[in-house]
Design an enzyme around this catalytic site. Structure first.
Site, PDB file in Angstrom:
ATOM      1  N   GLU A   1       0.821  -1.111  -0.086  1.00  0.00           N
ATOM      2  CA  GLU A   1       0.249  -0.139  -0.031  1.00  0.00           C
ATOM      3  C   GLU A   1       0.782   1.240  -0.010  1.00  0.00           C
ATOM      4  OE1 GLU A   1      -2.455  -0.787   3.516  1.00  0.00           O
ATOM      5  OE2 GLU A   1      -3.582  -1.820   2.262  1.00  0.00           O
TER       6      GLU A   1
ATOM      7  N   CYS B   1     -10.788   0.508   7.221  1.00  0.00           N
ATOM      8  CA  CYS B   1     -10.096   1.694   7.386  1.00  0.00           C
ATOM      9  C   CYS B   1     -10.633   2.943   6.578  1.00  0.00           C
ATOM     10  CB  CYS B   1      -8.877   1.929   7.149  1.00  0.00           C
ATOM     11  SG  CYS B   1      -8.242   1.052   5.701  1.00  0.00           S
TER      12      CYS B   1
HETATM   13 ZN   LIG Z   1      -8.000   2.807   4.022  1.00  0.00          ZN
END
Ligand SMILES: [Zn+2]
Length: 844
Positions: free
Chosen positions: A354, A438
């Site tokens: 990420e 998230c």
């Molecule tokens: Zn996120």
């Protein structure tokens, strides 16, 4: 009726019932101010030199933001709470509390991830912001109930981390054998607490209650006695605690929290670490521990962690005056906008880790651009503005806000993107929730605070940073003022601002002239407009020109602002006119993915061509030559009302013999942030300027007209296997433009792909091109595979003497005894510890 359904209905009713209350509060001109930063007029402890005007003091009634903020309140927040209940996130606290009460037979299974509890904290934070603007007794009471559950899950010394409390001997495998020892790796203990602190501060400021704040203080006090100079050392594996502790310091005045925030930043670095503690096995770049923070210059690693850390650095620099930390933040920002920023304001090029990619590595279809990273970008850029007073930070903040952040949520507020790519072949769709959830929570907490990004003050002066119709009540040392904005921004660049001091007096108003109106799409050479159309903003006060006019006492633009220093009388009117022609943007040539491509922008809005608006549902085959004129119009019927761009383009397709057919056709583009609200299909931000950059539509074959399905991915992940039969020739096995893979599934012994023909067909050859991202990710050619065909209801192996090959960067051809069949099926086994995927499948 299930409990969840009851909850949804209750929240929906509450939402409707409370509209009247909100209106009343707005009419009474609610004096209540909600600021996460130090406020103007407070006795000065050192903090940011510029203070934002709190979102509770800025009431928007525009057609762009106000409906989205309301949808966040009525749809996103209730739906996220519902998901927290449904997925056991609330239950984690209930189970931890049961263990603490000594109950027997508590379900001890670990959560999906040790940070699952943060999703609940984030939605409580979002609900609190919402409550501070729109009183809602039922939502308030529901949040009180959740807080009671959280408080009950806190261990006597202040520790909260449900998986360890539920089963100290067998917590989640990332948790580590005892407290804190895996924190630098992936236990997320401090990350969880950071989100608790953020939620607690928000809840306290919104409601005046101390229930959650007391839980946070008890946990923060545990951190203070555990860590610090002369005590134990640590730094958060996933940052946020740093900025959360600064907020807690502002609310409580306890300097120990500020000192701990600085300690956590100062301690980060390449080690050595105490015995038994380890850094993340993905390497020190992954969580920005490659150097001491004050020595860092390049943004690296996990993008969300990075921008949360940079935000914390700005906070600590502002409050402590640490100039080395301030300088590091500015260096990192310069590096980012020079080579690692997407045109949409998104960051994080790579799904692997990420993470940020290399400089100028900005692929479009595989762009990660996590929604959380965009939220973090706006946190950080806003803080840099508050520290430096330069509009270039607002330019980047605005770009992210209107494009790469807003794309993270659907128009109905119910589904969310995790990655926000700049190109799609139909494999991307927003989802209601995620295993790692998230992003929805971050949207719920960000949206209510948007009005807080419009204005700021420094001494007896006001900054006007963003433009939206509404009223702001602004406290200045020389007396409160009101500014009424009237504008259709972002669809129209005319902005009328009526300034209303209580009586005539002199002060300064700094009006931001956006970079995009000053021929500077970003404050670097990464992107540039290809012409100067529409240059030149106009600014007048009561009809008299400001910038460029000789009339004193106007001062010229500096740091991106025009400063108007005059004696203001109630009703004095600023008119800002920002021309908004359609602008073509090209990329620095070092960005390989954008070579020979052009993007469109109008005002702050980046555009995308999407499948429903272009012929044959295709956009990757479009060529948009520079000479083709483009027009724009407002479409109230489309996507809740958007300005669209129209013109003519060339569509490319192959004929049966592989020749190129060029078709003059209509072209239309929509705001990027609104794509994927009408189903799956092609989308592109960067469009071909010349034939060679386009992907001509393949000639229809037995394969491209077939339907395709693949074995399912875990956690509701959803990828579109149609890429396997799009007819596009892969450049290599690692070509990231259009493929299908089963990542994150690894080592599976049995995955399948089925190709069902439009009508039964006689076939005798299969050609497979495997996906393999060696050097970048965890997908490899499979260990083995076989090919089956459908006979009645049965799958039978094809008859062949050939091998089922697994070569990379090549077509793997199997010739078999011809069969008349309705469908073909591939079954494969992955290599141990690796995933598998396909680029393309051709059948003859
Ligand atoms: Zn996120």
């Amino acid at each position: 009726m299930t409990e969840q359904r009851k909850l949804r209905i209750v929240l929906a009713l509450v939402a409707v019932a409370s509209v009247a209350t909100a209106a009343q509060v707005a009419c009474e001109g609610a004096p209540f101010h909600f600021s996460l930063f130090a406020q103007a007029g407070q006795p000065a402890k050192p903090d940011y030199p510029i203070k934002p005007v709190p979102f509770t003091a800025v009431h928007l009634n525009d057609a762009f933001w106000a409906p989205r903020i309301e949808i966040n309140r009525t749809a996103s927040i209730p739906s996220a709470f519902q998901q927290c209940e449904l997925t056991g996130r609330v239950n984690l606290f209930e189970r931890a509390a049961a263990v603490l009460r000594g109950e027997a037979n508590v379900d001890k299974r670990p959560p999906g991830y040790p940070f699952d509890e943060t999703d609940l904290y984030k939605v409580i934070e979002g609900a609190s912001y919402s409550l501070s603007v729109t009183p809602d007794p039922k939502l308030d009471a529901y949040v009180d109930g959740l807080i009671a559950k959280i408080a009950a899950a806190q261990e006597p010394d202040g520790y909260i981390y449900t998986t360890r409390t539920i089963d100290p001997k067998n917590p989640h495998r990332w948790a580590g054998p005892e407290r804190w020892v895996f924190e630098r790796d992936d236990s997320h203990e401090l990350y969880d607490l950071g989100h608790l602190f953020e939620a607690a501060v928000a809840h306290h400021l919104a409601t005046g209650k101390r229930t959650l704040l007391n839980v946070a203080i008890k946990a923060a006090d545990l951190l203070v006695v555990t860590f610090g100079p002369g005590k134990r050392t640590i730094w958060p594996g996933h940052q946020i605690t740093e900025m959360a502790l600064v907020k807690l310091y502002r609310v409580t005045g306890k300097e120990a929290y500020l000192n701990l925030a600085k300690f956590l930043l100062d301690e980060r670095g390449p080690g050595p670490y105490p015995e038994g503690e380890r850094a993340n096995p993905r390497g020190l770049n992954y969580n920005q521990a490659q150097l001491k923070v004050i020595e860092q210059s390049e943004p690296v690693g996990h993008a969300v962690r990075a921008v949360y850390m940079y935000s914390g650095m700005a906070d600590v620099a502002a409050v402590t005056g640490d100039q080395a930390m301030r300088a590091a933040g500015k260096r990192i920002w310069d590096y980012l906008v020079t080579s690692k920023l997407y045109l949409t304001g998104g960051i994080g090029a790579s799904g692997s880790g990420e993470a940020f990619g290399q400089p100028y590595e900005l692929p479009n279809m595989t762009a990660y651009n996590e929604t959380c990273a965009s939220v973090g970008m706006d946190f950080w850029n806003h803080r840099l503005f508050l520290l430096e007073g330069d509009a270039k930070y607002i330019d980047v903040m605005e770009r992210t806000l209107f494009n790469g952040l807003l794309s993270g949520v659907s128009l109905d507020g119910k589904t969310f993107f995790y990655p926000n790519p700049l190109e799609s072949n139909g494999q991307h769709a927003r989802q209601e929730w995620f295993g790692v959830a998230c992003c929805p929570g971050n949207i719920t907490r960000f949206m209510p605070s948007v009005p807080g990004y419009l204005y700021a003050t420094k001494g007896d002066s006001v900054y006007v940073n963003l433009f939206a119709k509404g009223t702001a009540n602004i406290d200045l040392p020389g007396g409160a003022i009101t500014i009424d904005q009237d504008t259709r921004y972002p669809w129209d660049g005319a902005v009328k601002m009526i300034v209303k001091p209580k009586q005539a007096r002199r002060f300064q108003v700094h009006v931001r002239i956006p970079g995009w109106a000053r021929m500077e799409p970003v404050p670097s050479a990464l992107y540039r407009f290809i012409d100067n159309a529409g240059a030149g903003a106009k600014l007048t006060v009561n009809g008299e020109a400001v910038a460029g006019a000789s009339k004193a006492p106007f001062t010229p633009a500096s740091n991106g602002y025009v400063t108007i220093d005059r004696t203001w009388s109630p009703g004095d009117t600023i008119m800002l006119d920002l021309p908004m022609p359609v602008r073509r943007i090209v990329s620095n040539d070092q960005v390989i993915a954008n070579r020979n491509r052009v993007a469109l922008q109008r005002g702050p809005i980046v555009y995308a061509a999407e499948w429903p608006d272009n012929p044959n549902g295709k956009v990757r085959n479009i060529v948009l030559p520079d000479r083709n004129a483009l027009t724009t119009e407002f479409r109230g019927d489309l996507l809740n009302g958007v300005q669209v761009i129209k013109g003519r383009a060339t569509g490319l397709a192959y004929d049966a013999k592989g020749g190129l057919i060029r078709t003059d056709q209509p072209f239309m583009a929509i705001p990027y942030a609104t794509w994927a609200n009408r189903g799956r299909g092609q989308m592109a931000v960067w469009l071909a300027r010349v034939d060679a950059a386009a992907r001509p539509t393949p000639f229809p074959t037995v394969v491209t007209t077939a339907t395709i399905a693949a074995s399912k991915l875990p956690n509701g992940r959803d990828k579109n296997p149609r890429n396997i039969i799009d007819g596009e020739e892969p450049a290599s096995s690692s070509d990231s433009s259009a493929y299908f893979d089963w990542w994150p599934v690894q080592g599976s012994k049995m995955e399948w792909v089925e190709l069902t023909f439009a009508k039964p067909s006689t076939v005798s050859t299969s050609e497979l091109y495997w996906f393999d991202d060696t050097g970048r990710g965890g997908v490899r050619v499979p260990a083995s595979w076989k090919l089956l065909y459908k006979s009645g209801d049965q799958w039978l192996p094809v008859e062949t003497t050939g091998a089922f090959a697994t070569a990379r960067n090549a077509w793997n051809t199997v010739t078999f005894k011809p069969v008349l069949t309705a469908a073909l099926r591939i079954e494969l086994a992955m290599q141990p510890s690796f995933s598998a995927g396909l680029q393309e499948w051709r059948v003859k």
